[in-house]
Design a protein around this motif. Structure first.
Motif, short mmCIF file in Angstrom:
data_model
loop_
_atom_site.label_atom_id
_atom_site.label_comp_id
_atom_site.label_asym_id
_atom_site.label_seq_id
_atom_site.Cartn_x
_atom_site.Cartn_y
_atom_site.Cartn_z
N LEU A 1 -21.45 -14.67 -77.09
CA LEU A 1 -20.72 -15.90 -76.76
C LEU A 1 -20.04 -16.52 -77.98
O LEU A 1 -19.12 -17.33 -77.83
CB LEU A 1 -21.68 -16.93 -76.15
CG LEU A 1 -22.36 -16.55 -74.83
CD1 LEU A 1 -23.38 -17.63 -74.46
CD2 LEU A 1 -21.34 -16.36 -73.72
N ALA B 1 -16.10 -17.02 -78.48
CA ALA B 1 -15.37 -17.87 -77.53
C ALA B 1 -15.15 -19.25 -78.15
O ALA B 1 -16.08 -19.85 -78.69
CB ALA B 1 -16.16 -18.00 -76.22
N TRP C 1 -17.10 -23.94 -78.31
CA TRP C 1 -18.27 -24.50 -78.99
C TRP C 1 -17.93 -25.85 -79.63
O TRP C 1 -16.83 -26.06 -80.13
CB TRP C 1 -18.74 -23.55 -80.09
CG TRP C 1 -19.37 -22.29 -79.59
CD1 TRP C 1 -18.75 -21.09 -79.36
CD2 TRP C 1 -20.76 -22.08 -79.27
NE1 TRP C 1 -19.66 -20.16 -78.92
CE2 TRP C 1 -20.90 -20.73 -78.85
CE3 TRP C 1 -21.89 -22.90 -79.31
CZ2 TRP C 1 -22.13 -20.20 -78.48
CZ3 TRP C 1 -23.12 -22.37 -78.94
CH2 TRP C 1 -23.23 -21.03 -78.53
N ILE D 1 -20.18 -22.86 -70.82
CA ILE D 1 -20.42 -21.54 -70.25
C ILE D 1 -19.49 -21.33 -69.05
O ILE D 1 -19.27 -22.25 -68.25
CB ILE D 1 -21.90 -21.37 -69.83
CG1 ILE D 1 -22.22 -19.92 -69.49
CG2 ILE D 1 -22.27 -22.30 -68.70
CD1 ILE D 1 -22.54 -19.07 -70.67
N ASP E 1 -17.73 -15.01 -69.06
CA ASP E 1 -18.78 -14.58 -69.98
C ASP E 1 -19.74 -13.56 -69.37
O ASP E 1 -20.42 -12.84 -70.10
CB ASP E 1 -19.59 -15.79 -70.45
CG ASP E 1 -18.71 -16.85 -71.10
OD1 ASP E 1 -17.76 -16.47 -71.81
OD2 ASP E 1 -18.97 -18.05 -70.89
#
Length: 340
Positions: A22, A25, A28, A87, A92
């Motif tokens: 993750l 991506a 964040w 998420i 994902d």
């Protein structure tokens, strides 16, 4: 290595394979207090504004306009008390099970021994848990549920976060807790993610505000400014980042929706650039552009010629994804304290 290096402080988090998957991506940030009122709730922060201009405000966009990747977050804010991530199960291939502190111990125990858990930690309260698990194989057996942001247990004991913020504490479950559990848990494994998902998904109800019908596409593609450029740049940006059918056990419907999610993410780059030049793109335009990009990368199959709600199958799925993303963005903006 400095004592405050979060990688040294939380190796179980930063070295975890699911977290590393993750990490690239650009979704964040950190969750923190936005205003000066200590009673004001915490919210995801616009990290780009904080890093570039030192200003604290709520994240109003789910993407690189406000957010960054995990490595940049770690370098920019090594002392942060958490790491927040948005998420997206369709992109994902993972979801988060958020177990609340009030969940009965036997229910929490059953969830925590679920086969296939990729990462587990304590929640901020210290009495709940976050579990990262693979997307269930039956995700698209429940189309209404698959398009939800989250599925919540009727008594609020836990929820499945599908398209949603999660604030990672990075705090592993204490050894004492794991030892106690090992001494009392029966040798069998807990429920599967497919069983847990189905149990909640069967009760999901379609929301009129987030259905594909809210995105009007017409019977043919309208004239969209710079359409070819947008499609070309979208496909170029997504190339090399698309997951493969075998990542979804060759379930082509699940794989295709993942591809649509990735394409939609990369489509935001040319849309933002061209938007600054005075171009306006409606949700219907975005659905058509996403559909055109999907045709560039997805192998044709008979299902694509079928009609759903009077439009081609892939266009219908593109409209559904655009509707969901638009609704999520609007909700995030409404829920963010006014600080811009």
């Amino acid at each position: 290595m400095l004592p405050t290096d979060p990688r040294a402080m939380f190796p179980q988090f930063y070295e975890n394979p699911a977290i590393r998957a993750l990490a690239p991506a650009r979704r964040w940030t950190v969750s923190g207090q936005i205003g000066e009122d200590v009673d004001e709730r915490k919210a995801p922060i616009d990290l780009r504004e904080l890093i570039d201009h030192g200003r604290v405000r709520g994240a109003w966009n789910i993407g690189p306009v406000c957010l960054t990747d995990l490595d940049e977050l770690t370098e920019a804010l090594p002392g942060a008390s958490n790491a927040a991530f948005y998420i997206q199960v369709h992109t994902d291939g993972l979801l988060v099970i958020d177990i609340e502190p009030g969940c009965p111990p036997e229910i929490a125990e059953n969830l925590c021994r679920m086969p296939g858990i990729l990462y587990a930690e304590q929640s901020m309260s210290g009495a709940g848990f976050h579990l990262i698990v693979p997307a269930p194989e039956n995700l698209h057996d429940f189309p209404v549920a698959a398009d939800k942001r989250a599925l919540r247990h009727e008594q609020g004991w836990y929820e499945l976060l599908l398209d949603h913020w999660v604030t990672f504490t990075r705090s592993p479950i204490p050894d004492a807790v794991e030892d106690d559990a090992a001494a009392t848990i029966r040798p069998r494994l807990g429920a599967t993610v497919e069983e847990v998902y189905a149990d909640l998904a069967v009760h999901a109800r379609e929301s009129a505000s987030v259905t594909s019908a809210t995105v009007s596409t017409g019977s043919s593609m309208p004239v969209i400014p710079h359409a070819e450029t947008i499609v070309e740049q979208t496909v170029l940006g997504a190339r090399g980042r698309l997951r493969r059918p075998d990542d979804f056990h060759n379930d082509l419907s699940r794989w295709e929706f993942s591809v649509l999610g990735t394409l939609y993410h990369w489509m935001q780059v040319p849309l933002r650039t061209l938007g600054t030049l005075g171009n306006h793109y409606t949700p219907g335009d975005r659905a058509w552009l996403l559909y055109r990009a999907a045709l560039e990368v997805l192998p044709a199959r008979p299902k694509h010629t079928q009609l759903r709600n009077q439009r081609p199958f892939l266009l219908e799925r593109a409209a559904a994804l655009v509707a969901e993303r638009e609704a999520a963005a609007q909700k995030a903006e409404r829920d963010t304290p006014s600080s811009r």
